[in-house]
Design a protein around this motif. Structure first.
Motif, short mmCIF file in Angstrom:
data_model
loop_
_atom_site.label_atom_id
_atom_site.label_comp_id
_atom_site.label_asym_id
_atom_site.label_seq_id
_atom_site.Cartn_x
_atom_site.Cartn_y
_atom_site.Cartn_z
N ARG A 193 -4.03 -6.71 23.19
CA ARG A 193 -3.33 -5.63 22.51
C ARG A 193 -3.52 -5.70 21.00
N GLN A 194 -3.56 -4.55 20.40
CA GLN A 194 -3.47 -4.47 18.94
C GLN A 194 -2.03 -4.13 18.59
N VAL A 195 -1.40 -5.02 17.84
CA VAL A 195 0.01 -4.86 17.48
C VAL A 195 0.10 -4.65 15.97
N ILE A 196 0.89 -3.66 15.56
CA ILE A 196 1.02 -3.33 14.14
C ILE A 196 2.49 -3.39 13.74
N TYR A 197 2.76 -4.13 12.66
CA TYR A 197 4.08 -4.18 12.05
C TYR A 197 3.99 -3.62 10.64
N THR A 198 4.93 -2.75 10.28
CA THR A 198 4.92 -2.10 8.98
C THR A 198 6.28 -2.23 8.31
N THR A 222 0.85 -1.18 0.00
CA THR A 222 0.00 0.00 0.00
C THR A 222 0.89 1.24 0.00
N SER A 223 0.27 2.42 -0.05
CA SER A 223 1.05 3.66 -0.03
C SER A 223 1.82 3.83 1.29
N ASN A 224 1.33 3.18 2.34
CA ASN A 224 1.99 3.26 3.64
C ASN A 224 2.90 2.06 3.90
N GLY A 225 3.11 1.24 2.88
CA GLY A 225 3.93 0.05 3.04
C GLY A 225 3.07 -1.19 3.30
N SER A 226 3.73 -2.30 3.59
CA SER A 226 3.04 -3.54 3.93
C SER A 226 2.77 -3.54 5.43
N VAL A 227 1.50 -3.77 5.80
CA VAL A 227 1.09 -3.60 7.20
C VAL A 227 0.44 -4.89 7.70
N LEU A 228 0.97 -5.42 8.81
CA LEU A 228 0.39 -6.57 9.49
C LEU A 228 -0.19 -6.10 10.81
N THR A 229 -1.49 -6.31 11.00
CA THR A 229 -2.18 -5.89 12.22
C THR A 229 -2.68 -7.12 12.97
N LEU A 230 -2.31 -7.22 14.23
CA LEU A 230 -2.67 -8.37 15.04
C LEU A 230 -3.44 -7.93 16.27
N LEU A 231 -4.42 -8.73 16.66
CA LEU A 231 -5.12 -8.54 17.92
C LEU A 231 -4.75 -9.75 18.78
N THR A 232 -3.92 -9.52 19.79
CA THR A 232 -3.32 -10.63 20.52
C THR A 232 -3.57 -10.50 22.02
N GLY A 233 -3.47 -11.64 22.68
CA GLY A 233 -3.45 -11.63 24.13
C GLY A 233 -2.17 -10.98 24.60
N ASP A 234 -2.24 -10.20 25.65
CA ASP A 234 -1.05 -9.52 26.17
C ASP A 234 -0.12 -10.56 26.79
N VAL A 235 1.18 -10.25 26.78
CA VAL A 235 2.19 -11.19 27.25
C VAL A 235 2.84 -10.65 28.51
N GLY A 236 2.54 -11.26 29.64
CA GLY A 236 3.18 -10.89 30.89
C GLY A 236 2.96 -9.44 31.27
N ASN A 237 3.94 -8.89 31.98
CA ASN A 237 3.86 -7.50 32.41
C ASN A 237 4.65 -6.56 31.50
#
Length: 247
Positions: A158-163, A101-116
């Protein structure tokens, strides 16, 4: 005076100088070769460390995709107290990928939080693990002790985004992205999908899955380059399996 004088003649002196120069050049060449080998090995080690760091971080998040603890999002009645209306966590795509995309390749995850160490959660689910679940934004949920006194469990999500953009891989939303890895020559994802939503096995890999509910694993391919050109581009591949089947 003596007829012959002892010492080195011009020819002997020139031969000695040439031999000495050859030895010095040989030692210098060995030193340069050893230095180049060290720099190449160090550059390759840095690339491997960058790949290991990125993959370990992404794999941890991918494995937790769709993790909502003891409750089934498709059966629970969610309410977002911050907006005062019904909120369907099941309708939120737990894994999304937009490529080139114009903003690059984007991976969006909705994950369980990990520890503290996962940071501030995007959502906090307070549930009785049956049919009741209340969704709070961020940390606005009651404290864990208060929830425990009511027989409820609090689960951070958490919603985690990698671009991937401009030879770099970032994490975080667009407004506050942080660089994870530099010198990225290529980054691509393919998804292991099941034949149907009820099947746990992987039927094939595709770059464009028809539904997030079919995704069972993510195959990542990373190509790193050395800006000094001391080593060739290195390609790293890894597969991360979702621990939690997406419903």
């Amino acid at each position: 005076m003596k007829k012959y004088s002892k010492g080195l003649g011009l020819i002997e002196l020139m031969v000695a100088m040439v031999l000495g120069l050859v030895v010095v050049l040989g030692v210098t060449q060995i030193f340069i070769s050893a230095k180049n080998t060290y720099q190449s090995q160090n550059a390759a080690a840095v690339m491997q460390e960058d790949a290991r760091y990125l993959f370990s971080r992404m794999i941890q998040d991918i494995r937790m995709v769709g993790m909502f603890g003891c409750i089934d999002p498709s059966n629970a009645s969610f309410v977002d107290t911050t907006v005062g209306q019904a909120f369907s966590l099941a309708a939120v795509q737990p894994i999304q990928y937009s490529n080139n995309t114009s903003n690059g390749s984007v991976l969006t995850l909705l994950t369980g939080d990990v520890g503290n160490n996962g940071g501030t959660p995007t959502y906090m689910i307070v549930t009785d693990c049956k049919t009741l679940a209340t969704v709070y934004t961020g940390t606005q949920a009651p404290t864990n002790q208060a929830s425990a006194n009511l027989g409820l469990l609090s689960m951070p999500v958490r919603q985690v985004i990698y671009t991937f953009r401009n030879s770099q891989i970032f994490t975080g939303p667009a407004a506050s992205q942080q660089v994870l890895v530099n010198n990225v020559a290529g980054f691509s994802l393919t998804f292991g999908v099941a034949a149907n939503a009820a099947d746990a096995g992987i039927a094939r890999y595709t770059a464009a899955p028809a539904s997030a509910a079919l995704i069972r694993s993510v195959r990542m391919s990373l190509v790193l380059t050395d800006p000094s050109k001391r080593v060739r581009n290195q390609t790293f591949n890894v597969v991360a399996t979702l621990r939690n089947r997406i419903h």
